[in-house]
Motif scaffolding. Sequence first.
Motif, PDB file in Angstrom:
ATOM      1  N   PRO A 186       5.159  13.028  -7.503  1.00  0.00           N
ATOM      2  CA  PRO A 186       4.659  12.602  -6.182  1.00  0.00           C
ATOM      3  C   PRO A 186       5.235  11.256  -5.734  1.00  0.00           C
ATOM      4  O   PRO A 186       5.418  11.031  -4.538  1.00  0.00           O
ATOM      5  CB  PRO A 186       3.140  12.510  -6.401  1.00  0.00           C
ATOM      6  N   VAL A 187       5.518  10.362  -6.673  1.00  0.00           N
ATOM      7  CA  VAL A 187       6.125   9.079  -6.319  1.00  0.00           C
ATOM      8  C   VAL A 187       7.535   9.305  -5.798  1.00  0.00           C
ATOM      9  O   VAL A 187       7.940   8.731  -4.786  1.00  0.00           O
ATOM     10  CB  VAL A 187       6.144   8.137  -7.538  1.00  0.00           C
ATOM     11  N   LEU A 188       8.291  10.166  -6.476  1.00  0.00           N
ATOM     12  CA  LEU A 188       9.648  10.477  -6.035  1.00  0.00           C
ATOM     13  C   LEU A 188       9.637  11.103  -4.647  1.00  0.00           C
ATOM     14  O   LEU A 188      10.468  10.773  -3.791  1.00  0.00           O
ATOM     15  CB  LEU A 188      10.322  11.415  -7.034  1.00  0.00           C
ATOM     16  N   GLN A 189       8.691  11.995  -4.415  1.00  0.00           N
ATOM     17  CA  GLN A 189       8.600  12.639  -3.106  1.00  0.00           C
ATOM     18  C   GLN A 189       8.279  11.630  -2.020  1.00  0.00           C
ATOM     19  O   GLN A 189       8.830  11.675  -0.918  1.00  0.00           O
ATOM     20  CB  GLN A 189       7.540  13.740  -3.151  1.00  0.00           C
ATOM     21  N   ARG A 190       7.398  10.701  -2.329  1.00  0.00           N
ATOM     22  CA  ARG A 190       7.022   9.710  -1.318  1.00  0.00           C
ATOM     23  C   ARG A 190       8.177   8.755  -1.042  1.00  0.00           C
ATOM     24  O   ARG A 190       8.398   8.342   0.098  1.00  0.00           O
ATOM     25  CB  ARG A 190       5.780   8.940  -1.759  1.00  0.00           C
ATOM     26  N   ILE A 191       8.919   8.398  -2.076  1.00  0.00           N
ATOM     27  CA  ILE A 191      10.099   7.552  -1.879  1.00  0.00           C
ATOM     28  C   ILE A 191      11.078   8.227  -0.933  1.00  0.00           C
ATOM     29  O   ILE A 191      11.616   7.610  -0.011  1.00  0.00           O
ATOM     30  CB  ILE A 191      10.768   7.235  -3.231  1.00  0.00           C
ATOM     31  N   ARG A 192      11.318   9.514  -1.145  1.00  0.00           N
ATOM     32  CA  ARG A 192      12.279  10.237  -0.322  1.00  0.00           C
ATOM     33  C   ARG A 192      11.796  10.389   1.126  1.00  0.00           C
ATOM     34  O   ARG A 192      12.593  10.600   2.036  1.00  0.00           O
ATOM     35  CB  ARG A 192      12.551  11.614  -0.924  1.00  0.00           C
ATOM     36  N   SER A 193      10.494  10.273   1.341  1.00  0.00           N
ATOM     37  CA  SER A 193       9.954  10.473   2.689  1.00  0.00           C
ATOM     38  C   SER A 193      10.086   9.242   3.574  1.00  0.00           C
ATOM     39  O   SER A 193       9.897   9.334   4.780  1.00  0.00           O
ATOM     40  CB  SER A 193       8.482  10.885   2.614  1.00  0.00           C
ATOM     41  N   PHE A 194      10.420   8.093   2.988  1.00  0.00           N
ATOM     42  CA  PHE A 194      10.507   6.863   3.764  1.00  0.00           C
ATOM     43  C   PHE A 194      11.916   6.693   4.306  1.00  0.00           C
ATOM     44  O   PHE A 194      12.856   6.417   3.564  1.00  0.00           O
ATOM     45  CB  PHE A 194      10.124   5.649   2.905  1.00  0.00           C
ATOM     46  N   GLN A 195      12.062   6.842   5.610  1.00  0.00           N
ATOM     47  CA  GLN A 195      13.375   6.723   6.229  1.00  0.00           C
ATOM     48  C   GLN A 195      13.939   5.312   6.100  1.00  0.00           C
ATOM     49  O   GLN A 195      15.156   5.117   6.073  1.00  0.00           O
ATOM     50  CB  GLN A 195      13.298   7.122   7.703  1.00  0.00           C
ATOM     51  N   ALA A 196      13.060   4.331   5.989  1.00  0.00           N
ATOM     52  CA  ALA A 196      13.522   2.948   5.880  1.00  0.00           C
ATOM     53  C   ALA A 196      14.313   2.702   4.605  1.00  0.00           C
ATOM     54  O   ALA A 196      15.054   1.727   4.504  1.00  0.00           O
ATOM     55  CB  ALA A 196      12.327   1.997   5.938  1.00  0.00           C
ATOM     56  N   LEU A 197      14.168   3.606   3.636  1.00  0.00           N
ATOM     57  CA  LEU A 197      14.869   3.432   2.374  1.00  0.00           C
ATOM     58  C   LEU A 197      16.281   3.974   2.415  1.00  0.00           C
ATOM     59  O   LEU A 197      16.994   3.948   1.422  1.00  0.00           O
ATOM     60  CB  LEU A 197      14.082   4.116   1.243  1.00  0.00           C
ATOM     61  N   GLY A 198      16.703   4.483   3.545  1.00  0.00           N
ATOM     62  CA  GLY A 198      18.089   4.912   3.711  1.00  0.00           C
ATOM     63  C   GLY A 198      18.477   6.052   2.789  1.00  0.00           C
ATOM     64  O   GLY A 198      17.867   7.119   2.797  1.00  0.00           O
ATOM     65  N   ARG A 199      19.480   5.792   1.957  1.00  0.00           N
ATOM     66  CA  ARG A 199      20.040   6.864   1.145  1.00  0.00           C
ATOM     67  C   ARG A 199      19.174   7.227  -0.053  1.00  0.00           C
ATOM     68  O   ARG A 199      19.599   8.016  -0.899  1.00  0.00           O
ATOM     69  CB  ARG A 199      21.432   6.466   0.648  1.00  0.00           C
ATOM     70  N   ASP A 226       0.827  -1.215   0.000  1.00  0.00           N
ATOM     71  CA  ASP A 226       0.000   0.000   0.000  1.00  0.00           C
ATOM     72  C   ASP A 226       0.859   1.261   0.000  1.00  0.00           C
ATOM     73  O   ASP A 226       0.571   2.229   0.706  1.00  0.00           O
ATOM     74  CB  ASP A 226      -0.952   0.014   1.195  1.00  0.00           C
ATOM     75  N   PHE A 227       1.928   1.238  -0.783  1.00  0.00           N
ATOM     76  CA  PHE A 227       2.711   2.457  -1.009  1.00  0.00           C
ATOM     77  C   PHE A 227       1.802   3.542  -1.586  1.00  0.00           C
ATOM     78  O   PHE A 227       1.935   4.718  -1.283  1.00  0.00           O
ATOM     79  CB  PHE A 227       3.867   2.153  -1.974  1.00  0.00           C
ATOM     80  N   VAL A 228       0.876   3.114  -2.435  1.00  0.00           N
ATOM     81  CA  VAL A 228      -0.207   3.978  -2.901  1.00  0.00           C
ATOM     82  C   VAL A 228      -1.490   3.379  -2.359  1.00  0.00           C
ATOM     83  O   VAL A 228      -1.744   2.197  -2.523  1.00  0.00           O
ATOM     84  CB  VAL A 228      -0.267   4.030  -4.441  1.00  0.00           C
ATOM     85  N   THR A 229      -2.285   4.154  -1.672  1.00  0.00           N
ATOM     86  CA  THR A 229      -3.484   3.621  -1.034  1.00  0.00           C
ATOM     87  C   THR A 229      -4.539   3.279  -2.083  1.00  0.00           C
ATOM     88  O   THR A 229      -4.538   3.828  -3.181  1.00  0.00           O
ATOM     89  CB  THR A 229      -4.089   4.647  -0.053  1.00  0.00           C
ATOM     90  N   PRO A 230      -5.441   2.344  -1.772  1.00  0.00           N
ATOM     91  CA  PRO A 230      -6.502   2.008  -2.731  1.00  0.00           C
ATOM     92  C   PRO A 230      -7.306   3.225  -3.178  1.00  0.00           C
ATOM     93  O   PRO A 230      -7.695   3.339  -4.321  1.00  0.00           O
ATOM     94  CB  PRO A 230      -7.376   1.020  -1.945  1.00  0.00           C
TER      95      PRO A 230
END
Length: 347
Positions: A187-200, A124-128
């Motif tokens: 918006p996908v790029l922004q959401r990727i950058r917002s996830f701390q679990a993704l590290g660098r 659910d990276f993108v919600t239904p």
Amino acid sequence: MPRFTSPNGGDDVSSPHLYVANCGPAVGFSHETIASVFAIYGEVEGVYAADESGTRVIVSYHDKTSSQAAMKALNRHPCSSLGGHTLHIQYSVQSLGKVNNTASVPVSTSASDLDILGLHLMHDFVTPQEEQVKDQIFGELLAAVDDRPWHHLAKRRVQHYGYEFCYDIRNVNTNQYLGELPSFISPVLQRIRSFQALGRAADMSLDQLTVNEYPPGVGLSPHVDTHSAFDELIFSLSLAGPCIMEFRKYTTGVWQGNSTDLENQIPGKNLNLVKKAIYLPPRSLLSISGEARYAWHHYIPHHKVDQVYDSLIRRSARRVSFTLRKVRPALADVNSLSSVIRKNSHI
């Protein structure tokens, strides 16, 4: 496609599967829309055509509690979310016939179960709601790519942004810089950058996007994304339909990081092979780096039906993946320098 039939005990026997009449594409409702309506009552595993009419579907839940709730709320009642149609619902059971599945490779729903370093899956990276509603940002992703020209391969269609990937040489064509990534992916790029679990990931400037459209049943041959073309971290966002991705590791090879060009090591038929598989549901984001990126081939089996635990899940809709990568700096610098030279040559 999974097969369904009436339960042996008649209507009094409940099951996770519902036969729903007066509902389907022929009366104006896609399987995705139907899934979103029935998801109010529990986790929907899949929506399938019950027959060729287009007016009857099978809605499969994860458990009987959800199907019972949906039966109570929707059977023989007008459904406002489906245009006021009165639905006629019965329980159904799955009939296990001959299907193509990955029974020989147990399928996990969590990346942690695979124990492959560098592999992460976010459900659910993108919600239904975002995917279904047209005026939402992520819901417009599919519409955005459908408005743009596709390049036809043998069994699927692709679009490239930023840099073109040439399948004949399996490398980036640095002479055809396509410009910055389109605004619809921002918006996908922004959401990727917002996830701390993704590290660098927050520090990466992803500059290459490949959009793949897979018709139901179409997969992808085993491969490792070209080392010389792309940086380590790769993201793949799945929309519309689900699939299974299999990871294969040849036990005769040893991962030595970026320097080992596994894509050019063609294993013999008799070499030992380790296989692991993961289910990629719609709206999920898969990230691949490190060992998962360099030591394992990834592969989408050419199946119309996938087996996940005890459930058979039909690829009833096309799957559209958005793969985001970073072109290696040397290639990007060469492209930028070439652009400057071409521009100055006209002065």
